[in-house]
Design an enzyme around this catalytic site. Structure first.
Site, PDB file in Angstrom:
ATOM      1  N   ARG A  15      25.475  31.452  29.837  1.00  0.00           N
ATOM      2  CA  ARG A  15      26.410  32.634  29.257  1.00  0.00           C
ATOM      3  C   ARG A  15      25.130  33.418  28.549  1.00  0.00           C
ATOM      4  NH1 ARG A  15      28.371  32.341  24.475  1.00  0.00           N
ATOM      5  NH2 ARG A  15      29.528  30.327  24.992  1.00  0.00           N
ATOM      6  N   TYR A  24      37.441  58.432  33.160  1.00  0.00           N
ATOM      7  CA  TYR A  24      38.208  57.321  33.943  1.00  0.00           C
ATOM      8  C   TYR A  24      39.412  56.968  33.279  1.00  0.00           C
ATOM      9  CZ  TYR A  24      38.596  52.799  36.094  1.00  0.00           C
ATOM     10  OH  TYR A  24      39.190  51.651  36.384  1.00  0.00           O
ATOM     11  N   ASP A  32      28.704  57.717  30.782  1.00  0.00           N
ATOM     12  CA  ASP A  32      29.064  56.932  32.048  1.00  0.00           C
ATOM     13  C   ASP A  32      28.586  57.607  33.016  1.00  0.00           C
ATOM     14  OD1 ASP A  32      30.427  55.999  33.972  1.00  0.00           O
ATOM     15  OD2 ASP A  32      32.265  55.613  33.059  1.00  0.00           O
ATOM     16  N   LYS A  80      31.041  50.379  41.712  1.00  0.00           N
ATOM     17  CA  LYS A  80      31.002  51.683  42.745  1.00  0.00           C
ATOM     18  C   LYS A  80      29.558  51.542  43.459  1.00  0.00           C
ATOM     19  CE  LYS A  80      34.665  51.640  40.507  1.00  0.00           C
ATOM     20  NZ  LYS A  80      34.737  52.432  39.336  1.00  0.00           N
TER      21      LYS A  80
END
Ligand SMILES: *Cc1c(COP(=O)(O)O)cnc(C)c1O
Length: 380
Positions: free
Chosen positions: A47, A99, A171, A196
């Site tokens: 992690r 978004y 972003d 994306k």
């Protein structure tokens, strides 16, 4: 500094020291054997650290001209980590067109923890300046926006945030590092949905953050390992592989996008087309200044924008698949009002110009003539 194509292919890629494997291995492990308590090779628990993720994070930094990259299990997990830099009472100024999932995270998750979000039209930087108070900690931008392709002047907003000692996060999912580098324009944080264009093949969910400031990197790394929204090593491998062809794909997305945007604009059944590369579009001068190209994201409205006709066109394309998401090699068609942006209340949406009839295209890298033929038969 190397040219973009060279950077993308070599970013983060060192041959594996134990075998010479040219591609970064997928280190599918949860833990690492230690020689003695506290004596290890820099890896303790996956992690916190994983070599495949490390290679990707190095690559993410390189492609955004950043000092540091951090990978997350999704784009919204990256956004979540950034908002966790804040405390109750802090204020965020955010773009009023962005978004839908970001809006949902802000309003439905973080507002109840006492963080206040103020939405303004960031295409006029004066609106950002006017909204700053003593409590403002962060300005959140998207440019071009999803789905209306509005453009905000990153350098102009960065000048305002710097003067006010406020972080600026961009972003950069739509533009990608190939078309725009917000850190170079003065932003403090860049966020990506790597799902994306960075991944580029519609086969992975992932998020990324890039920063230059060491203190900010330390805080974000602490949040990454404490909250634990880390991507698995196989997903890191897929995004590493995607980055190697980012430049090739973005060149073709931009060429196809330009052809289709101009074709749509001439179509008698099309009322309006939103694409940042039109010379007469509102944000063109800024887009030309801060972007290297205009990409393959296009939205449009039909003259006949009744629900039935919009639904008919959305269902009639054959190459463009009806689906959420974007940025893959294959073309997608989407209905923001009922799909990607359904989480934004209708009045909010309409007020910000996102109509019920708006159709969004993620133009892929197929042959543009075939894509145009498909749209022609669908629109009629
Ligand atoms: C998809 C998307 C996100 C969210 O990313 P996920 O990987 O789906 O969590 C954030 N911003 C933009 C602009 C997006 O398109």
């Amino acid at each position: 500094m190397k040219k973009l194509a060279t950077k993308y292919i070599h970013a983060g890629a060192e041959p594996d020291p134990s075998t010479g494997a040219i591609m970064t291995p997928i280190f599918q492990t949860s833990t690492y054997v230690q020689e003695a308590p506290g004596v290890n090779k820099g890896y303790e628990y996956a992690r916190s650290q994983n070599p495949t993720r490390k290679a990707l994070e190095d690559a993410l930094a390189i492609i955004e001209n950043a000092k540091y990259g951090l990978a997350f299990s999704s784009g919204v997990a990256a956004t979540d980590a950034i908002i966790k830099l804040l405390a109750p009472g802090d204020e965020v100024i955010a773009a009023n067109d962005m978004y839908g999932g970001t809006y949902r995270l802000f309003t439905k998750i973080f507002e109840k923890f006492g963080i206040k979000f103020i939405y303004v039209d960031t295409t006029d930087p004066a609106n950002v300046k006017a909204a700053i108070t003593g409590k403002t900690k962060l300005v959140w931008l998207e440019t071009p926006t999803n789905p209306l392709m509005n453009i905000t002047d990153i350098a102009a907003v960065a000048a305002i945030t710097k003067a006010a000692n406020v972080w600026l996060c961009v972003d950069n999912t739509f533009a990608t590092p190939y078309l725009q580098n917000p850190l170079d324009l003065g932003a403090d944080i860049v966020m990506h949905s790597a799902t994306k264009y960075l991944g580029g093949h519609s086969d992975v969910i992932q998020g990324a953050i890039m920063v230059n400031d060491t203190g900010l990197r330390e805080q974000l790394y602490f949040i990454q390992k404490s909250s634990g929204a880390v991507p698995g090593p196989f997903d890191c491998f897929l995004v590493l592989r995607g980055i190697k062809t980012l430049h090739l794909r973005m060149q073709q997305h931009s060429i196809n996008g330009e052809k289709i945007a101009h074709w749509l604009r001439k179509h008698p059944k099309v009322k309006a087309v939103y694409w940042p590369g039109f010379e007469d579009s509102k944000g063109y001068a800024v887009a030309r200044e801060q972007m290297r190209g205009f990409g393959g994201m296009i939205s449009f409205e039909l003259q006949n924008d009744t629900a039935e006709e919009v639904k008919r066109v959305l269902s009639a394309t054959k190459l463009f698949s009806l689906a959420e998401s974007l940025g893959g090699v294959e073309s997608l068609i989407n209905h923001p009002a009922t799909m990607t942006h359904a989480s934004i209340p209708r009045e909010e949406r309409i007020k910000n110009g996102l109509s019920d009839g708006l159709i969004r295209l993620s133009v892929g890298v197929e042959d543009a003539d075939d894509l145009i033929e498909d749209l022609q038969q669908a629109i009629g």
